[in-house]
Enzyme design. Structure first.
Site, PDB file in Angstrom:
ATOM      1  N   LYS A  88     -37.279 -35.257 -23.014  1.00  0.00           N
ATOM      2  CA  LYS A  88     -37.018 -36.574 -23.609  1.00  0.00           C
ATOM      3  C   LYS A  88     -36.794 -36.508 -25.114  1.00  0.00           C
ATOM      4  CE  LYS A  88     -38.645 -39.850 -20.256  1.00  0.00           C
ATOM      5  NZ  LYS A  88     -39.169 -39.017 -19.154  1.00  0.00           N
ATOM      6  N   GLU A 110     -38.068 -49.205 -24.791  1.00  0.00           N
ATOM      7  CA  GLU A 110     -38.834 -49.643 -23.628  1.00  0.00           C
ATOM      8  C   GLU A 110     -39.510 -48.409 -23.062  1.00  0.00           C
ATOM      9  OE1 GLU A 110     -35.786 -48.529 -23.436  1.00  0.00           O
ATOM     10  OE2 GLU A 110     -35.982 -47.193 -21.698  1.00  0.00           O
ATOM     11  N   SER A 376     -38.252 -30.128 -15.998  1.00  0.00           N
ATOM     12  CA  SER A 376     -38.027 -31.131 -17.051  1.00  0.00           C
ATOM     13  C   SER A 376     -39.229 -31.347 -17.946  1.00  0.00           C
ATOM     14  CB  SER A 376     -37.599 -32.448 -16.414  1.00  0.00           C
ATOM     15  OG  SER A 376     -38.530 -32.838 -15.413  1.00  0.00           O
TER      16      SER A 376
HETATM   17  C1  LIG Z   1     -38.908 -39.191 -17.791  1.00  0.00           C
HETATM   18  C2  LIG Z   1     -38.973 -37.908 -17.077  1.00  0.00           C
HETATM   19  C3  LIG Z   1     -38.087 -37.610 -16.021  1.00  0.00           C
HETATM   20  C4  LIG Z   1     -37.092 -38.593 -15.473  1.00  0.00           C
HETATM   21  O1  LIG Z   1     -36.115 -38.987 -16.370  1.00  0.00           O
HETATM   22  P1  LIG Z   1     -34.586 -38.551 -16.218  1.00  0.00           P
HETATM   23  O2  LIG Z   1     -33.882 -39.472 -17.143  1.00  0.00           O
HETATM   24  O3  LIG Z   1     -34.192 -38.720 -14.799  1.00  0.00           O
HETATM   25  O4  LIG Z   1     -34.495 -37.130 -16.651  1.00  0.00           O
HETATM   26  C5  LIG Z   1     -38.168 -36.369 -15.430  1.00  0.00           C
HETATM   27  N1  LIG Z   1     -39.068 -35.450 -15.827  1.00  0.00           N
HETATM   28  C6  LIG Z   1     -39.940 -35.701 -16.827  1.00  0.00           C
HETATM   29  C7  LIG Z   1     -40.923 -34.645 -17.217  1.00  0.00           C
HETATM   30  C8  LIG Z   1     -39.932 -36.932 -17.484  1.00  0.00           C
HETATM   31  O5  LIG Z   1     -40.804 -37.176 -18.463  1.00  0.00           O
END
Ligand SMILES: *Cc1c(COP(=O)(O)O)cnc(C)c1O
Length: 392
Positions: A88, A110, A376
């Protein structure tokens, strides 16, 4: 690579379906974002912060234990190693630099689970800018540690008290704020969602993930591209960024994992592409979950970051054009995958990322094939859930 048309459409999906009062803000952004994002000055500031502040490039790790278990070559793109624990930060750094170029002094955002709120409050502290984060009252109660973190970073967390008091209500409040403060305020959206040009801006800012995958994969294997790229999809930003450089290369299979929650037919799910249909959410025409009256329904997933009732328009387009496939993954399957990665590789993933890892069980990958999975985020924030689910 993929870009929307001048009105913000990927095929039939996307656009900017917004109240008239918001038009000037969106038009202003639309008229200048391309030029700013491609200017040398902006690109230099962005890459220096991504490197020295966020910790990029993140490694592409050949997970040999996982590879032996599945009898295929598994590579992990380690977005979990970024500052603040997920991908993020790539987006919030990019958008706050855009805000500065536009001369804005105040940031709004948000947040649902609080992850995007924390990433925004972080860069606002870094840039010494005022920051207001809108968050549903229910989410504020559920996510106390992230609320405290945002406050410690100097942000004001404003509760959204209407409707179901969750993410979509927080988004409505943020849009209302932006309408009332059109000249000094920049709205940092957290995924590849919202009205044009946001899906394009966020896709391009997250494309650093895919560009690094391509480069590191070539260096490590001597091959030009992997056979598969796998990511989880909430709004779809880490997936869009991971897929980006491979979209025009049909040799690369793109797989997204949607959160099925308790199952696609349970009514407790966040799989907007598998279970939803087409409509307008947050100013964009895309797949979303709605009831028979067209009201957006409350999504459910054990992982807070995938708990979103829609999906970015780019993914709707990739789905209907069969360029990517989106596979629902249940809470249970994600939990199993999280435990497996932890035990085999010593990496505790975010519950969101575990949905992508679970795809290893849902498809057959052949010996010798190369499968890249984007991790992610890291699992620290999910320890409460893991403690409960695994009796730790
Ligand atoms: C917010 C988040 C996501 C989902 O958001 P995307 O916009 O689909 O990438 C996925 N993994 C983590 C660790 C997150 O914090």
């Amino acid at each position: 690579m993929i870009y929307p048309d001048s009105k913000g459409f990927y095929g039939e999906f996307g656009g900017a379906f917004i109240p008239e009062m918001l038009l000037p803000n969106i038009e202003r952004l639309k008229s200048c974002y391309n030029e700013i994002l491609s200017s040398d000055g902006y690109k230099q500031k962005l890459s220096s912060l991504l490197n020295d502040y966020a910790g990029r490039p993140t490694p592409l790790y050949e997970a040999s234990n996982l590879s032996s278990f599945y009898n295929t070559n598994v590579w992990l793109k380690r977005e979990d190693l970024n500052h603040t624990g997920s991908h993020k930060i790539n987006n919030t750094i990019g958008q706050i630099l855009l805000a500065k170029e536009l001369g804005r002094t105040r940031i709004i955002a948000e947040t649902g689970a609080g992850q995007h709120g924390v990433a925004t409050a972080t860069v606002a502290a870094l840039m010494n800018m005022e920051c207001v984060v809108y968050m549903g009252e229910v989410d504020i109660e559920r996510q106390a540690p992230n609320v405290a973190r945002m406050k410690m970073l100097g942000a004001e967390v404003r509760p959204a008290v209407s409707g179901s008091r969750t993410l979509k209500d927080a988004t409505n409040e943020a849009l209302r704020d932006w309408i009332n403060n059109p000249t000094d305020t920049f709205y940092i959206i957290g995924s590849v969602v919202g009205p044009h040009p946001y899906p394009d801006i966020v896709t391009r800012l997250q494309s650093v993930i895919g560009i690094e995958i391509e480069e590191h994969f070539r260096l490590k294997t001597g091959k030009d591209y992997p056979d598969y790229v796998l990511s989880c999809v909430g709004g779809g930003s880490n997936a869009a960024g991971s897929f980006f450089p491979f979209i025009n290369n049909d040799n690369v299979t793109l797989l997204g994992a949607e959160a099925a929650g308790l199952g696609e037919k349970s009514g407790k799910t966040a799989a907007s592409m598998a279970c939803g249909d087409k409509g307008v959410i947050h100013g964009s025409f895309t797949y979303l979950m709605q009831n028979d009256d067209g009201q957006i329904t409350e999504p459910y997933s054990l992982s807070a970051g995938l708990d979103y009732p829609g999906v970015g328009p780019l993914h709707s387009f990739l789905k209907v054009s069969n360029r990517a496939q989106y596979i629902p993954v249940s809470d249970k399957e994600a939990l199993d995958a999280a435990l497996q990665l932890t035990r085999l590789e010593g990496i505790v993933p975010a519950l969101e990322s575990a949905h992508a890892l679970a795809l290893l069980n849902k498809r057959e990958f052949l010996h010798g094939e190369n499968v890249v999975i984007t991790v992610s985020g890291r699992g620290d924030k999910d320890m409460q859930t893991y403690m409960r689910e695994f009796n730790l």
